[in-house]
Design a protein around this motif. Structure first.
Motif, PDB file in Angstrom:
ATOM      1  N   LEU A   1      34.561 201.090  51.776  1.00  0.00           N
ATOM      2  CA  LEU A   1      33.136 200.793  51.987  1.00  0.00           C
ATOM      3  C   LEU A   1      32.266 201.751  51.171  1.00  0.00           C
ATOM      4  O   LEU A   1      32.447 202.967  51.236  1.00  0.00           O
ATOM      5  CB  LEU A   1      32.812 200.949  53.479  1.00  0.00           C
ATOM      6  CG  LEU A   1      31.422 200.531  53.933  1.00  0.00           C
ATOM      7  CD1 LEU A   1      31.310 199.009  53.995  1.00  0.00           C
ATOM      8  CD2 LEU A   1      31.122 201.130  55.299  1.00  0.00           C
ATOM      9  N   CYS A   2      31.315 201.177  50.414  1.00  0.00           N
ATOM     10  CA  CYS A   2      30.338 202.016  49.710  1.00  0.00           C
ATOM     11  C   CYS A   2      29.294 202.442  50.732  1.00  0.00           C
ATOM     12  O   CYS A   2      28.669 201.594  51.367  1.00  0.00           O
ATOM     13  CB  CYS A   2      29.693 201.214  48.570  1.00  0.00           C
ATOM     14  SG  CYS A   2      28.189 201.963  47.931  1.00  0.00           S
ATOM     15  N   LEU A   3      29.103 203.747  50.908  1.00  0.00           N
ATOM     16  CA  LEU A   3      28.194 204.215  51.965  1.00  0.00           C
ATOM     17  C   LEU A   3      26.722 204.067  51.577  1.00  0.00           C
ATOM     18  O   LEU A   3      25.846 204.234  52.411  1.00  0.00           O
ATOM     19  CB  LEU A   3      28.505 205.665  52.341  1.00  0.00           C
ATOM     20  CG  LEU A   3      29.822 205.852  53.117  1.00  0.00           C
ATOM     21  CD1 LEU A   3      30.020 207.316  53.495  1.00  0.00           C
ATOM     22  CD2 LEU A   3      29.876 204.977  54.368  1.00  0.00           C
ATOM     23  N   ALA A   4      26.467 203.747  50.308  1.00  0.00           N
ATOM     24  CA  ALA A   4      25.071 203.564  49.908  1.00  0.00           C
ATOM     25  C   ALA A   4      24.606 202.140  50.205  1.00  0.00           C
ATOM     26  O   ALA A   4      23.581 201.940  50.841  1.00  0.00           O
ATOM     27  CB  ALA A   4      24.885 203.887  48.433  1.00  0.00           C
ATOM     28  N   CYS A   5      25.382 201.144  49.759  1.00  0.00           N
ATOM     29  CA  CYS A   5      24.945 199.751  49.962  1.00  0.00           C
ATOM     30  C   CYS A   5      25.642 199.084  51.139  1.00  0.00           C
ATOM     31  O   CYS A   5      25.319 197.958  51.493  1.00  0.00           O
ATOM     32  CB  CYS A   5      25.116 198.935  48.683  1.00  0.00           C
ATOM     33  SG  CYS A   5      26.853 198.576  48.303  1.00  0.00           S
ATOM     34  N   ARG A   6      26.615 199.800  51.751  1.00  0.00           N
ATOM     35  CA  ARG A   6      27.350 199.317  52.928  1.00  0.00           C
ATOM     36  C   ARG A   6      28.181 198.067  52.652  1.00  0.00           C
ATOM     37  O   ARG A   6      28.466 197.303  53.566  1.00  0.00           O
ATOM     38  CB  ARG A   6      26.414 199.057  54.137  1.00  0.00           C
ATOM     39  CG  ARG A   6      25.377 200.110  54.430  1.00  0.00           C
ATOM     40  CD  ARG A   6      25.924 201.447  54.747  1.00  0.00           C
ATOM     41  NE  ARG A   6      26.699 201.522  55.984  1.00  0.00           N
ATOM     42  CZ  ARG A   6      27.199 202.653  56.480  1.00  0.00           C
ATOM     43  NH1 ARG A   6      26.994 203.801  55.833  1.00  0.00           N
ATOM     44  NH2 ARG A   6      27.883 202.657  57.592  1.00  0.00           N
TER      45      ARG A   6
ATOM     46  N   VAL B   1      32.915 202.619  39.940  1.00  0.00           N
ATOM     47  CA  VAL B   1      31.568 202.249  40.401  1.00  0.00           C
ATOM     48  C   VAL B   1      31.690 201.158  41.455  1.00  0.00           C
ATOM     49  O   VAL B   1      32.639 200.375  41.468  1.00  0.00           O
ATOM     50  CB  VAL B   1      30.660 201.760  39.240  1.00  0.00           C
ATOM     51  CG1 VAL B   1      30.447 202.847  38.217  1.00  0.00           C
ATOM     52  CG2 VAL B   1      31.217 200.513  38.597  1.00  0.00           C
ATOM     53  N   CYS B   2      30.695 201.122  42.342  1.00  0.00           N
ATOM     54  CA  CYS B   2      30.658 200.099  43.387  1.00  0.00           C
ATOM     55  C   CYS B   2      30.373 198.751  42.706  1.00  0.00           C
ATOM     56  O   CYS B   2      29.393 198.622  41.973  1.00  0.00           O
ATOM     57  CB  CYS B   2      29.564 200.440  44.395  1.00  0.00           C
ATOM     58  SG  CYS B   2      29.224 199.092  45.541  1.00  0.00           S
ATOM     59  N   PRO B   3      31.231 197.731  42.924  1.00  0.00           N
ATOM     60  CA  PRO B   3      30.998 196.440  42.265  1.00  0.00           C
ATOM     61  C   PRO B   3      29.716 195.757  42.754  1.00  0.00           C
ATOM     62  O   PRO B   3      29.187 194.877  42.073  1.00  0.00           O
ATOM     63  CB  PRO B   3      32.230 195.605  42.641  1.00  0.00           C
ATOM     64  CG  PRO B   3      32.969 196.357  43.669  1.00  0.00           C
ATOM     65  CD  PRO B   3      32.425 197.740  43.775  1.00  0.00           C
ATOM     66  N   ASN B   4      29.228 196.179  43.896  1.00  0.00           N
ATOM     67  CA  ASN B   4      28.005 195.556  44.418  1.00  0.00           C
ATOM     68  C   ASN B   4      26.735 196.230  43.897  1.00  0.00           C
ATOM     69  O   ASN B   4      25.882 195.587  43.293  1.00  0.00           O
ATOM     70  CB  ASN B   4      28.015 195.580  45.943  1.00  0.00           C
ATOM     71  CG  ASN B   4      26.755 194.967  46.523  1.00  0.00           C
ATOM     72  OD1 ASN B   4      26.404 193.833  46.214  1.00  0.00           O
ATOM     73  ND2 ASN B   4      26.047 195.738  47.342  1.00  0.00           N
ATOM     74  N   CYS B   5      26.617 197.570  44.102  1.00  0.00           N
ATOM     75  CA  CYS B   5      25.351 198.227  43.740  1.00  0.00           C
ATOM     76  C   CYS B   5      25.436 198.997  42.420  1.00  0.00           C
ATOM     77  O   CYS B   5      24.420 199.444  41.904  1.00  0.00           O
ATOM     78  CB  CYS B   5      24.888 199.159  44.868  1.00  0.00           C
ATOM     79  SG  CYS B   5      25.944 200.576  45.157  1.00  0.00           S
ATOM     80  N   GLY B   6      26.637 199.165  41.900  1.00  0.00           N
ATOM     81  CA  GLY B   6      26.801 199.822  40.598  1.00  0.00           C
ATOM     82  C   GLY B   6      26.764 201.340  40.657  1.00  0.00           C
ATOM     83  O   GLY B   6      26.834 202.003  39.624  1.00  0.00           O
TER      84      GLY B   6
HETATM   85 ZN   LIG Z   1      27.491 200.080  46.678  1.00  0.00          ZN
END
Ligand SMILES: [Zn+2]
Length: 246
Positions: free
Chosen positions: A198-203, A222-227
């Motif tokens: 889990l990315c703790l920035a974008c959840r 990098v997070c595939p969702n928020c980069g």
């Molecule tokens: Zn993210």
């Protein structure tokens, strides 16, 4: 050890400190502005209530002046009553005496009401003056704190700028470019911890492959969702004792 990610994380920490200090300085400025507005408004209210007090004092003086004139008239009426010449004059003098007594009574009552108001308002003025003194003292202390903070902040921010320059020079320009772009669009949060998948920035959760990469910490993920740049805080490289070599 992935020193680039450590440097990016350090850059994020430096930027967070810069933002926090700017925020604290802005809050101090706001506090000072709020207190100054409070003082101004308090001073205006006090000026208004003092004006009312002066008006009422003048009214009270007028009534006392009127009472003095009535006392003279009353004395003259009493003198004439002692030497009246006929019944008609007597009736007229008694009528005048009654009128004067009634008038004196009215004015004394009015003067008493005003006097009570003057006393109450004087107490209010004292309280307001005390409150304003306290606000002025608070401003003096806030201004002193603000000036001291400003000097300290300038030194602190200069130090952070030096650290930032060193870090940006030690990181590849394309990563810095990406860092700045994400910072610009994502409210300053660029390097973020990951918890399991889990990315703790974008959840948002990401594929296990990225989690495996994070656990190895050999490349930038990098997070595939928020980069945002991800790191796994449980990795040895991110333990507090890890020292970043320049
Ligand atoms: Zn993210």
């Amino acid at each position: 050890m992935n020193t680039t990610l450590l440097k990016l994380k350090k850059l994020q920490e430096v930027d967070d400190l810069v933002r926090a200090r700017h925020k604290a300085m802005a809050e101090s400025r706001t506090l000072l502005a709020v207190t100054s507005t409070k003082l101004k408004s308090g001073e205006n209210n006090l000026a208004e209530i003092r004006r009312l007090q002066r008006d009422e004092e003048a009214k009270h003086r007028d009534l006392e002046g009127e009472l003095k004139i009535l006392a003279v008239k009353k004395k003259s009426n009493e003198d004439r009553l002692a030497t009246f010449k006929n019944n008609i004059e007597y009736i007229a003098l008694i009528k005048e005496a009654n009128f004067l007594a009634k008038r004196v009574d009215e004015i004394e009552n009015k003067a008493l009401v005003i006097l009570e108001q003057l006393e109450k308002r004087a107490a209010v003025i004292d309280t307001m003056e005390l409150a304003l003194t306290q606000i002025r003292d608070a401003i003096t202390s806030q201004v002193a704190d603000f000036k001291a903070d400003e000097v300290a902040s300038q030194n602190y921010l200069a130090d952070l700028t030096t650290q930032r320059v060193a870090l940006t020079e030690a990181i590849e320009p394309n990563l810095i470019k990406r860092y700045e772009e994400i910072a610009e669009t994502k409210g300053g949060l660029v390097v973020t911890a990951a918890l399991n998948s889990l990315c703790l920035a974008c959840r948002m959760s990401f594929p296990p492959q990225i989690y495996n990469e994070l656990q190895r910490n050999q490349k930038i993920s990098v997070c595939p969702n928020c980069g945002r740049f991800l790191y796994w805080p449980d990795h040895n490289d991110f333990q507090p004792q890890t020292k970043l070599k320049p």
